[in-house]
Write an enzyme that holds these catalytic residues in place. Structure first.
Site, mmCIF file in Angstrom:
data_model
loop_
_atom_site.group_PDB
_atom_site.id
_atom_site.type_symbol
_atom_site.label_atom_id
_atom_site.label_comp_id
_atom_site.label_asym_id
_atom_site.label_seq_id
_atom_site.Cartn_x
_atom_site.Cartn_y
_atom_site.Cartn_z
ATOM 1 N N GLU A 69 0.718 -1.241 0.364
ATOM 2 C CA GLU A 69 -0.105 -0.111 0.174
ATOM 3 C C GLU A 69 0.812 1.540 -0.601
ATOM 4 O OE1 GLU A 69 -3.061 0.737 -0.520
ATOM 5 O OE2 GLU A 69 -3.399 -1.709 -0.743
ATOM 6 N N ASP B 63 -10.941 6.012 -2.643
ATOM 7 C CA ASP B 63 -9.175 6.645 -3.551
ATOM 8 C C ASP B 63 -9.652 6.517 -5.383
ATOM 9 O OD1 ASP B 63 -10.033 4.417 -5.034
ATOM 10 O OD2 ASP B 63 -7.899 4.182 -4.764
ATOM 11 N N TYR C 292 -6.851 6.260 4.212
ATOM 12 C CA TYR C 292 -7.197 5.752 2.356
ATOM 13 C C TYR C 292 -6.089 4.150 3.256
ATOM 14 C CZ TYR C 292 -6.065 3.037 -1.772
ATOM 15 O OH TYR C 292 -5.728 1.782 -2.496
#
Ligand code: SF4
Length: 358
Positions: free
Chosen positions: A40, A139, A121
């Protein structure tokens, strides 16, 4: 179709689509929080195709968060080299150390948000992928898919828009399929409902898609304002003396913090002073009677919110000039050991071409 049934149709069609069209990505083979978190952070501002190789290299070099936490900042920056947005690499190391100190990854969105470099996020993504927490990710992909499918024209960068999309995304999330659903909507935005030329003709949501029905696919999502791009002019000199080159490490408070760059000269007409205190005039450098050679002029380089216009020079001197304290002289074969931004790699290629010809 009423809003509620539109919502449940959306989620179930998306999950069915994901079963056969979802992307097979190496970090999805594991629910290990370290691997998920690493992916991520790498993907925050990097395309999947580019990020995949970096993720593999990181996992090979540092297979656990403990191993990463024990690395030096230089080592992490070197492996990160080429990915850009280098604050991510520094945050990565800081967060790895936070995790080790705490005895493991936090398992809630709030706890994950306390890690360096982890925002709402990223926290939702890690929490759902690694721990199955029913937290919806929001996102750019999610904004686009939701704005189009539900025909929402509230600007996604307004306070109202952020609230509205966050709550819609959460309502759509099936609590028992959080990880699959989050991955599905991100993949759908990345491969099907793309920013330009979305594949509407082959879309399983086409029948009930508002934007398609109303001919508004091209105008959604709506953005209120664009961030102003600042222009910076930089002039670099490959200042060489007896096989060594002057380099310094960029300091805090600006882009490329912690990365290495060659001598930064400022002084062209209209130039923005790059960094007061590191500026030494050209006259000082040419005491060695070297000849300044322009290797490239107005090389454009785009960073987030910045457009750099750069000149590359080459200057060979017989005597080392006095430079600001933060400069060191590096033997040319050792330059590879120093983490550098992509722009400086490009400059070094130009130098090599120049030296090859002379
Ligand atoms: S029909 Fe087109 S705009 Fe609508 S969700 Fe599908 S790809 Fe996106």
């Amino acid at each position: 179709m009423a809003m509620k049934s539109l919502q449940s149709a959306f989620s179930s069609i998306l999950l069915t689509w994901f079963e056969h069209a979802g992307r097979d990505l190496p970090w999805r083979h594991s629910r290990d929080a370290y691997r998920v978190w690493l992916s991520e952070i790498i993907l925050q501002q990097t395309r999947v195709e580019q990020g995949r190789d970096y993720w593999v290299r990181f996992v090979e070099k540092w297979p656990t968060v403990e191993a990463l936490a024990a690395a030096t900042e230089d080592e992490v920056l070197r492996l990160w080299q080429g990915l850009g947005y280098y604050s991510r690499a520094r945050n990565l190391l800081a967060a790895a150390r936070q995790v080790v100190e705490a005895g493991g990854f936090p398992q809630t969105v709030e706890g994950l948000c306390r890690l360096r470099g982890v925002g709402a996020y990223t926290a939702a993504a890690i929490a759902s992928f690694a721990f199955g927490v029913p937290a919806a990710v929001v996102d750019g992909n999610v904004y686009r898919v939701l704005a189009r499918y539900f025909g929402i024209d509230v600007p996604i960068d307004s306070t109202e828009g952020r609230r509205l999309f966050a709550s819609l995304a959460q309502e759509l999330l099936p609590p028992d399929r959080a990880a699959d659903y989050n991955q599905a909507i991100m993949d759908f935005g990345a491969t099907q409902c793309t920013p330009v030329h979305p594949a509407c003709l082959l879309c399983p949501l086409a029948e009930s898609c508002k934007a398609l029905g109303e001919g508004r696919v091209e105008v959604l999502p709506v953005k209120a304002g664009r961030t102003k791009v600042q222009e910076r002019r930089l002039s670099y000199i490959y200042l060489r003396c007896a096989g060594e080159v002057a380099f310094h490490r960029r300091g805090k408070g600006d882009f490329w913090q912690g990365l290495w760059e060659p001598y930064l000269m400022v002084g062209r007409e209209g130039a923005v002073v790059e960094s007061e205190g590191t500026v030494v005039g050209y006259e000082n450098l040419v005491q060695g009677k070297g000849e300044m050679v322009l290797l490239a002029h107005d090389v454009k380089h785009i960073l987030s919110h910045r457009r750099l216009l750069c000149d590359f020079y080459f200057l060979e001197v017989q005597q080392k000039p006095v430079l600001p304290d933060d400069y060191i002289w590096i033997a040319e074969p050792d330059l590879d050991d120093y983490a550098k931004p992509r722009l400086i790699e490009i400059m070094l290629q130009r130098v090599e071409e120049y030296l090859g010809k002379n």
